[in-house]
Design an enzyme around this catalytic site. Structure first.
Site, PDB file in Angstrom:
ATOM      1  N   PRO A 301       0.822  -1.205   0.000  1.00 34.53           N
ATOM      2  CA  PRO A 301       0.000   0.000   0.000  1.00 34.53           C
ATOM      3  C   PRO A 301       0.860   1.261   0.000  1.00 34.53           C
ATOM      4  O   PRO A 301       1.923   1.294   0.621  1.00 34.53           O
ATOM      5  CB  PRO A 301      -0.776  -0.106   1.325  1.00 34.53           C
ATOM      6  CG  PRO A 301       0.137  -0.889   2.217  1.00 34.53           C
ATOM      7  CD  PRO A 301       0.880  -1.857   1.323  1.00 34.53           C
ATOM      8  N   GLY A 302       0.406   2.263  -0.698  1.00 30.82           N
ATOM      9  CA  GLY A 302       1.063   3.567  -0.670  1.00 30.82           C
ATOM     10  C   GLY A 302       0.058   4.592  -0.185  1.00 30.82           C
ATOM     11  O   GLY A 302       0.123   5.103   0.931  1.00 30.82           O
ATOM     12  N   ARG A 339      -2.868  15.921  -9.166  1.00 31.86           N
ATOM     13  CA  ARG A 339      -3.976  14.968  -9.260  1.00 31.86           C
ATOM     14  C   ARG A 339      -5.269  15.557  -9.839  1.00 31.86           C
ATOM     15  O   ARG A 339      -5.897  14.922 -10.684  1.00 31.86           O
ATOM     16  CB  ARG A 339      -4.243  14.309  -7.898  1.00 31.86           C
ATOM     17  CG  ARG A 339      -2.999  13.597  -7.325  1.00 31.86           C
ATOM     18  CD  ARG A 339      -3.344  12.660  -6.194  1.00 31.86           C
ATOM     19  NE  ARG A 339      -4.055  11.501  -6.689  1.00 31.86           N
ATOM     20  CZ  ARG A 339      -5.345  11.336  -6.612  1.00 31.86           C
ATOM     21  NH1 ARG A 339      -6.104  12.226  -6.030  1.00 31.86           N
ATOM     22  NH2 ARG A 339      -5.896  10.259  -7.121  1.00 31.86           N
ATOM     23  N   CYS A 370      -0.062  29.150 -15.645  1.00 29.83           N
ATOM     24  CA  CYS A 370      -0.702  29.668 -16.849  1.00 29.83           C
ATOM     25  C   CYS A 370      -1.280  28.525 -17.663  1.00 29.83           C
ATOM     26  O   CYS A 370      -0.770  28.182 -18.741  1.00 29.83           O
ATOM     27  CB  CYS A 370       0.307  30.474 -17.645  1.00 29.83           C
ATOM     28  SG  CYS A 370       0.806  31.912 -16.720  1.00 29.83           S
ATOM     29  N   GLU A 371      -2.297  27.924 -17.127  1.00 29.97           N
ATOM     30  CA  GLU A 371      -2.981  26.792 -17.767  1.00 29.97           C
ATOM     31  C   GLU A 371      -4.425  26.821 -17.288  1.00 29.97           C
ATOM     32  O   GLU A 371      -4.674  26.864 -16.077  1.00 29.97           O
ATOM     33  CB  GLU A 371      -2.381  25.455 -17.282  1.00 29.97           C
ATOM     34  CG  GLU A 371      -0.960  25.216 -17.663  1.00 29.97           C
ATOM     35  CD  GLU A 371      -0.800  24.226 -18.804  1.00 29.97           C
ATOM     36  OE1 GLU A 371      -1.829  23.723 -19.331  1.00 29.97           O
ATOM     37  OE2 GLU A 371       0.360  23.975 -19.164  1.00 29.97           O
ATOM     38  N   TYR A 399       1.114  10.925  -3.661  1.00 30.04           N
ATOM     39  CA  TYR A 399       1.168  11.402  -5.048  1.00 30.04           C
ATOM     40  C   TYR A 399       0.932  12.910  -5.127  1.00 30.04           C
ATOM     41  O   TYR A 399       0.324  13.408  -6.072  1.00 30.04           O
ATOM     42  CB  TYR A 399       0.171  10.628  -5.935  1.00 30.04           C
ATOM     43  CG  TYR A 399       0.334   9.137  -5.779  1.00 30.04           C
ATOM     44  CD1 TYR A 399       1.480   8.503  -6.249  1.00 30.04           C
ATOM     45  CD2 TYR A 399      -0.618   8.358  -5.120  1.00 30.04           C
ATOM     46  CE1 TYR A 399       1.667   7.141  -6.075  1.00 30.04           C
ATOM     47  CE2 TYR A 399      -0.440   6.989  -4.937  1.00 30.04           C
ATOM     48  CZ  TYR A 399       0.706   6.396  -5.417  1.00 30.04           C
ATOM     49  OH  TYR A 399       0.888   5.043  -5.241  1.00 30.04           O
TER      50      TYR A 399
HETATM   51  N1  LLP Z   1       2.826  -1.347  -6.045  1.00 30.59           N
HETATM   52  C1  LLP Z   1       3.069  -0.999  -7.330  1.00 30.59           C
HETATM   53  C2  LLP Z   1       3.820  -1.899  -8.183  1.00 30.59           C
HETATM   54  C3  LLP Z   1       2.589   0.228  -7.815  1.00 30.59           C
HETATM   55  O1  LLP Z   1       2.819   0.558  -9.077  1.00 30.59           O
HETATM   56  C4  LLP Z   1       1.856   1.093  -6.962  1.00 30.59           C
HETATM   57  C5  LLP Z   1       1.340   2.378  -7.456  1.00 30.59           C
HETATM   58  C6  LLP Z   1       1.645   0.698  -5.632  1.00 30.59           C
HETATM   59  C7  LLP Z   1       2.135  -0.535  -5.212  1.00 30.59           C
HETATM   60  C8  LLP Z   1       0.900   1.539  -4.640  1.00 30.59           C
HETATM   61  O2  LLP Z   1      -0.412   1.776  -5.016  1.00 30.59           O
HETATM   62  P1  LLP Z   1      -1.399   2.515  -3.990  1.00 30.59           P
HETATM   63  O3  LLP Z   1      -1.575   1.642  -2.780  1.00 30.59           O
HETATM   64  O4  LLP Z   1      -0.766   3.802  -3.628  1.00 30.59           O
HETATM   65  O5  LLP Z   1      -2.638   2.699  -4.757  1.00 30.59           O
HETATM   66  N2  LLP Z   1      -0.323   8.924  -9.324  1.00 30.59           N
HETATM   67  C9  LLP Z   1      -1.559   8.203  -9.135  1.00 30.59           C
HETATM   68  C10 LLP Z   1      -1.331   6.830  -8.541  1.00 30.59           C
HETATM   69  C11 LLP Z   1      -0.349   5.994  -9.316  1.00 30.59           C
HETATM   70  C12 LLP Z   1      -0.070   4.675  -8.650  1.00 30.59           C
HETATM   71  C13 LLP Z   1       1.142   4.033  -9.229  1.00 30.59           C
HETATM   72  N3  LLP Z   1       1.484   2.766  -8.660  1.00 30.59           N
HETATM   73  C14 LLP Z   1      -2.507   9.045  -8.300  1.00 30.59           C
HETATM   74  O6  LLP Z   1      -2.165  10.168  -7.942  1.00 30.59           O
HETATM   75  O7  LLP Z   1      -3.631   8.627  -8.025  1.00 30.59           O
END
Ligand code: LLP
Length: 446
Positions: A301-302, A339, A370-371, A399
């Site tokens: 998880p991120g 985002r 400027c967008e 993110y």
């Molecule tokens: N593992 C892998 C291999 C990943 O590519 C990602 C996220 C994660 C774990 C973690 O995913 P999470 O639990 O955070 O959903 N920039 C986008 C999200 C891109 C996610 C990329 N990969 C946003 O702002 O929503």
């Protein structure tokens, strides 16, 4: 209704399920016991602020949800927020690290993560990155057959044995933004089932590689359990095939990240407990069905861990009433929080300096780039906004800064970590000089 109205002694709306946020006696929004308006004064705006206790709490919640299974590990997805201090918090909690570049490898090692608990994923790793991974001794998550061959050769040259797994494309469609789905049939990530068995067969023959696991990651901001269940079922069926057809017994299954968070009170969402209660029995069944041993489970998880633990503070420098809309001009744009512009994402905003005032008007919070697409939050029902107000954009911990840029030649802002009433800078704001860092003029300009 304002996102933050106090009713019968408790907050409803935006603050209801964000226990680290509150409103103090000055009517200011607080996080982790720290007055965010004071922080904006002290450090200037724009400013990212994160709550350490909230990060720890979310990590523990996630970890606990799956604790009825053993062994299980949580590898924090560093890409969500790779500030050193935040990596350090998660290292202290006992997390491993999911990384996707040499830069993240560098930072994860600096934060203290041990190589044994780092997994290097990516659909296009360079030879240099593979070399760095081998030198550091991390597990490499392979994404193609040619990568397998390159890694075997590099490991051979360096005289090292490398633990590897393959990322599988389980061909499921999570209901999320198309940019956030990674396990679709047409995705660039992972190996489709047809290729997977061949890939493992070849990997098992490589002298310098030790096949240890299998990986998937189907997407991000997923708000129902079914895609996870469908994909996990496929993953363990493949693990079963690898055992039956090749006699390969894997040590771990990495089920990736992707659990969504509640950007709004109205959206659907799942909790880690819910996911665990549906997924773990399915996994137990699959392990049994295929005669697989007790494989270690890894989750990555991120967003779930850091998403709601961060806010972006921005100051209103101008209020403009057009015949159609009221715009609050903010000193942060998609250079700092991409985002909304990139995914049409909704982030709640709270006028932090007037957080107990009744909503009385509709305001669009515009960024300073400027967008036309640089709008932080559209048509929000908020208290009257004035020049000088500090606005908190919520749920910006994942993110947010991680995707920031210097677009429009705006130096990146500072980051602060708060903990139980204390606040400390964890990253200085960039200066104008930083805009020149690494630049040079060719010699032909005298
Ligand atoms: N593992 C892998 C291999 C990943 O590519 C990602 C996220 C994660 C774990 C973690 O995913 P999470 O639990 O955070 O959903 N920039 C986008 C999200 C891109 C996610 C990329 N990969 C946003 O702002 O929503």
């Amino acid at each position: 209704m304002a996102a933050h109205i106090l009713k019968e002694g408790r907050f409803v709306g935006a603050l209801e399920y964000r226990p680290h946020l509150a409103v103090n006696q000055h009517g200011h929004l607080t996080m982790g016991g720290v007055d965010l308006v004071e922080l904006a004064e002290r450090y200037g705006t724009p400013l990212y602020v994160y709550d350490e206790q909230r990060i720890r709490q979310r990590y523990r919640e996630f970890r606990r949800a799956f604790s009825s299974y053993s062994p299980v590990e949580v590898y924090y997805a560093c890409k969500a927020n790779s500030a050193l201090a935040i990596l350090r918090v998660l290292y202290e909690e006992g997390a491993g690290a999911d990384i996707v570049s040499e830069g993240e490898l560098f930072l994860a090692l600096k934060a203290g993560f041990e190589a044994e608990k780092i997994i290097f994923t990516g659909n296009c790793k360079t030879d240099r990155e593979l070399e760095a991974a081998v030198e550091a001794g991390v597990t490499v998550n392979l994404d193609s057959l040619d990568e397998l061959e390159r890694l075997d050769a590099i490991a051979g040259e360096l005289g090292r044995e490398v633990r590897v797994c393959f990322r599988v494309n389980p061909e499921v469609s999570p209901e999320t933004h198309p940019h956030l789905a990674t396990g679709l049939r047409e995705s660039k990530f992972g190996l489709h089932e047809k290729l997977v068995v061949e890939a493992y067969r070849r990997a098992a023959e490589c002298r310098n590689l030790r096949v240890t696991g299998i990986h998937m990651h189907i997407g991000s901001q997923i708000t129902s359990t079914s895609p996870f269940l469908e994909a996990a079922g496929r993953l363990f069926d493949i693990a079963g095939r690898l055992k039956r057809e090749l006699g390969i017994e894997l040590e771990f299954a990495d089920l990736g990240g992707g659990v969504g968070i509640r950007y709004t009170a109205e959206q659907s969402f799942i909790t880690p407990e819910q996911l665990a209660s549906e997924m773990l029995p399915l996994i137990e069944r699959k392990l049994e069905e295929h005669g697989l041993g007790r494989m270690k489970l890894i989750f990555e998880p991120g967003r779930y861990i850091v998403g709601d633990a961060g806010v972006l503070l921005t100051k209103v420098h101008t209020v403009k009433e057009t015949p159609y809309k009221v715009f609050a001009g903010c000193d942060a744009g998609f250079n700092l929080l991409l985002r909304p512009a990139m995914y049409g994402a909704h982030h709640e905003v709270v006028v932090a300096s007037r957080a107990s005032a009744e909503p009385e008007t509709v305001v669009t919070f515009a960024g300073n780039l400027c967008e036309s697409g640089d709008i932080l939050a559209r048509d929000r029902h908020v208290p009257a906004v004035r020049r000088g107000d500090v606005v908190a954009v919520l749920d910006a911990g994942a993110y947010g800064f991680a995707m920031s840029s210097q677009y429009n030649s705006r130096p990146r802002c500072a980051e602060v970590l708060v903990k139980e009433g204390r606040a400390e800078l964890i990253r200085q704001a960039e200066s104008l000089e930083d805009l020149l860092a690494k630049q040079r003029l060719p010699e032909w300009f005298e």
